[in-house]
Design a protein around this motif. Structure first.
Motif, PDB file in Angstrom:
ATOM      1  N   ARG A   1      40.115  39.541  35.782  1.00 13.68           N
ATOM      2  CA  ARG A   1      40.659  40.386  36.841  1.00 13.68           C
ATOM      3  C   ARG A   1      41.303  41.640  36.259  1.00 13.68           C
ATOM      4  O   ARG A   1      41.221  42.729  36.822  1.00 13.68           O
ATOM      5  CB  ARG A   1      41.699  39.593  37.638  1.00 13.68           C
ATOM      6  CG  ARG A   1      42.160  40.358  38.833  1.00 13.68           C
ATOM      7  CD  ARG A   1      42.904  39.486  39.786  1.00 13.68           C
ATOM      8  NE  ARG A   1      43.261  40.288  40.939  1.00 13.68           N
ATOM      9  CZ  ARG A   1      44.288  40.038  41.701  1.00 13.68           C
ATOM     10  NH1 ARG A   1      45.040  39.005  41.470  1.00 13.68           N
ATOM     11  NH2 ARG A   1      44.549  40.813  42.722  1.00 13.68           N
ATOM     12  N   LYS A   2      41.945  41.445  35.094  1.00 14.03           N
ATOM     13  CA  LYS A   2      42.628  42.580  34.472  1.00 14.03           C
ATOM     14  C   LYS A   2      41.628  43.558  33.846  1.00 14.03           C
ATOM     15  O   LYS A   2      41.730  44.763  34.023  1.00 14.03           O
ATOM     16  CB  LYS A   2      43.586  42.048  33.408  1.00 14.03           C
ATOM     17  CG  LYS A   2      44.234  43.125  32.553  1.00 14.03           C
ATOM     18  CD  LYS A   2      45.482  43.632  33.185  1.00 14.03           C
ATOM     19  CE  LYS A   2      46.171  44.665  32.305  1.00 14.03           C
ATOM     20  NZ  LYS A   2      47.269  45.300  32.982  1.00 14.03           N
ATOM     21  N   PHE A   3      40.657  43.009  33.127  1.00  7.61           N
ATOM     22  CA  PHE A   3      39.827  43.892  32.299  1.00  7.61           C
ATOM     23  C   PHE A   3      38.446  44.172  32.869  1.00  7.61           C
ATOM     24  O   PHE A   3      37.805  45.134  32.497  1.00  7.61           O
ATOM     25  CB  PHE A   3      39.715  43.326  30.885  1.00  7.61           C
ATOM     26  CG  PHE A   3      41.032  43.313  30.168  1.00  7.61           C
ATOM     27  CD1 PHE A   3      41.609  44.501  29.756  1.00  7.61           C
ATOM     28  CD2 PHE A   3      41.719  42.132  29.956  1.00  7.61           C
ATOM     29  CE1 PHE A   3      42.838  44.508  29.123  1.00  7.61           C
ATOM     30  CE2 PHE A   3      42.944  42.123  29.328  1.00  7.61           C
ATOM     31  CZ  PHE A   3      43.509  43.317  28.915  1.00  7.61           C
TER      32      PHE A   3
ATOM     33  N   LYS B   1      35.085  41.002  41.151  1.00  9.05           N
ATOM     34  CA  LYS B   1      34.711  41.092  42.558  1.00  9.05           C
ATOM     35  C   LYS B   1      33.352  40.449  42.805  1.00  9.05           C
ATOM     36  O   LYS B   1      33.150  39.757  43.788  1.00  9.05           O
ATOM     37  CB  LYS B   1      34.692  42.566  42.978  1.00  9.05           C
ATOM     38  CG  LYS B   1      34.693  42.739  44.469  1.00  9.05           C
ATOM     39  CD  LYS B   1      34.823  44.183  44.837  1.00  9.05           C
ATOM     40  CE  LYS B   1      36.257  44.637  44.864  1.00  9.05           C
ATOM     41  NZ  LYS B   1      36.386  46.030  45.222  1.00  9.05           N
TER      42      LYS B   1
END
Lengths: 305, 240
Positions: B115-117, B123
């Motif tokens: 989610r961070k990178f 998604k």
């Protein structure tokens, strides 16, 4: 003794494991923290969630992100309409501009009986394929009646009735899928400034005799409407184009004259049926809707689709 | 058989011969669900490989030192409590819950990381990323390792002990090669499905129908690898 020891040891193992994993995950959630705007989630909740793409974005979430981050207009959601636009505007603290619901208008008014020189088309039953072949019917502008629009509609709001695409304005949400899919581009999105809108129900660009040769009801291009009102213009070809920017439902005198003058009756009011329309079809039988009784294992309901 | 040749055999076995997806039929849900585009499928393969590796590392450690019959830490605890020099305890009843715990935690870790990178990848994974938690391929790898660790004596911590039991080296080889095999399978599947988009399919076969048929044919094709391990071990001079 052994059992007690085993229970204690098992508990201790799980506790140690939990402490270890909790520590690692706690560190990770701090290190990999992502800043998100809580308004995106709020806007997404306010949207209908149909993911129809009517706003021009892939889905509702993408539109929500665009509204919050890229200051996209709040009234793009055609399904939600004015109420959703207001809700989004409240979340973001902006004002809603004037907006009209867009609904499709089919620019063809000829059913099978009115279309001439139809051939026995036996190819793939889609408008896209039929449009490639020449001569499936005389008119090269009008509806082919093979129902690409009907299949594209996710709201069951457009149907081919006697060879002509007909919009069910009660069900239509204005996502524009039918307008995109029509290979002959005879479905356009019209801003509904009133419950009933005036449209030109023909797309034939030819003149007089050529139209007569292919269609019983086609617009002849006589330009009587343009003489009666400046709402109509003939920019290219012999088909009037209604300027919906000028269209004002409260000042329709010129348009009324044009409506009466049109020799082929190609100017039509679409949208919500009037009382008179309802009266005209009052004697027709409505299909009886049978609700299935799910308590019985044998389903003996009739199919009346 | 030397450690090196054993590792090669385990790797080839897990990646192609006994491919997790196409031989054991575990991990089918992401195999069908995220195999629409090659890039997504590759991302999913990487995520699963990572989670399998972390889960295998942790589950091997816990199984070897704590959970298996006669595990050193447990034995030490029991002996120091009871005072008997040969007392031992079998904590393998905890195997499943510990594995689930370990897998769920590592999936959480991967989810935060992705989610961070890689927000775009995050998604496109949608619900399938948290679903790795319940992915049978990963639990399968853990159970396979458990089976080989719990067989008894031998097998030092690094796998060079020469005994029947697996060490960390064998466990990690199985996990990484298994994840690689999953990636191979899902990427092949995604490639075929991308081509499938341009095909004129019968209405009845569209979607899951043709996908499952192709999965079956792929599995048949991978059956062709069976026997490769015998030849390989012969080539490496070992006796199978």
């Amino acid at each position: 003794m052994t059992t007690a020891l085993m229970i204690i040891l098992a508990g201790a193992v799980m506790l140690i494991l939990a402490a270890f994993m909790g520590h690692v995950l706690g560190w990770a959630s701090k290190t990999f923290h992502v800043e998100t705007d809580p308004r995106i989630e709020q806007v997404n909740l306010a949207l209908p969630g149909a993911n129809c793409g009517g706003c021009g974005y892939v889905g509702c979430l993408e539109y929500a992100e665009a509204v919050v981050a890229a200051s996209e207009a709040v009234d793009k959601c055609t399904v939600g309409g004015a109420s959703v636009a207001k809700e989004i505007a409240d979340i973001l603290g902006v004002a809603v501009g004037q907006s009209w619901p867009f609904r499709p208008a089919v620019h063809c008014g000829a059913n099978f009986a009115s279309r001439l020189k139809r051939s026995d088309y036996r190819g793939e039953k889609t408008c896209a394929s039929a449009n490639i072949v020449s001569g499936i019917q005389g008119c090269t502008y009008g509806c082919t009646g093979l129902g690409d629009c009907e299949r594209s509609c996710r709201f069951d709001a457009i149907h081919v009735v006697d060879g002509l695409s007909t919009v069910d304005y009660e069900k239509c949400v204005g996502c524009g899928a039918c307008a995109k899919v029509c290979p002959r581009n005879i479905i356009s999105m019209v801003p509904f400034k009133a419950e009933r809108m005036l449209v030109v129900a023909c797309a034939n660009q030819d003149f007089g005799r050529e139209v007569k040769n292919v269609c019983k009801v086609g617009c002849l291009g006589c330009k009587a409407c343009a003489r009666a009102s400046d709402l109509f213009s003939f920019k290219d070809g012999n088909i009037p184009i209604i300027d919906y920017d000028k269209y004002d439902p409260s000042a329709m005198e010129g348009a009324e004259v044009a409506l009466a003058k049109c020799p082929m009756k190609r100017l039509m009011m679409i949208g919500k049926p009037t009382d008179k329309d309802l009266e005209a079809v009052a004697d027709r039988k409505k299909p009886k809707v049978v609700t299935a009784d799910f308590k019985t294992t044998v389903d003996d309901t009739e199919w009346l689709g | 058989m030397t450690l090196a040749s054993e590792l090669v055999l385990i790797a080839v076995g897990a990646a192609v011969i006994n491919n997790f997806v196409l031989h054991y039929f575990v991990g089918i849900c992401p195999f069908i669900g995220v195999s629409r585009r090659v890039d997504m499928a590759f991302g999913m393969g990487c995520a699963v490989t990572f989670v399998i590796s972390v889960a295998a590392l942790l589950s091997w450690t816990f199984t070897f030192y704590i959970l298996r019959p006669g595990a050193p830490l447990t034995s030490w605890a029991v002996r120091s409590v009871t005072g008997k020099a040969d007392a031992t305890l079998d904590l393998s009843i905890l195997n499943y819950i510990v594995y689930i715990f370990v897998i769920a935690s590592s999936v959480q870790l991967v989810e935060m990381y992705v989610r961070k990178f890689f927000p775009r990848l995050y998604k496109s994974f949608g619900v399938f990323l948290p679903l790795i938690t319940t992915n049978c391929a990963i639990l399968f790898a853990c159970l396979e390792i458990m089976k080989h660790v719990s067989v008894g004596a031998g097998g030092g911590a690094w796998g060079a002990g020469g005994g029947a039991a697996w060490g960390l080296a064998q466990a990690m080889t199985l996990a990484i090669a298994g994840g690689l095999g999953f990636t191979i399978a899902i990427v092949i599947m995604a490639g075929i499905r991308e081509e499938l988009d341009h095909c004129d399919l019968p209405e009845a076969l569209k979607g899951p129908g043709i996908t499952l048929l192709i999965a079956g044919i792929l599995a048949l094709a991978f059956m062709g690898f069976s026997g490769v391990d015998k030849t390989l071990s012969g080539l490496m001079g070992g006796a199978q």
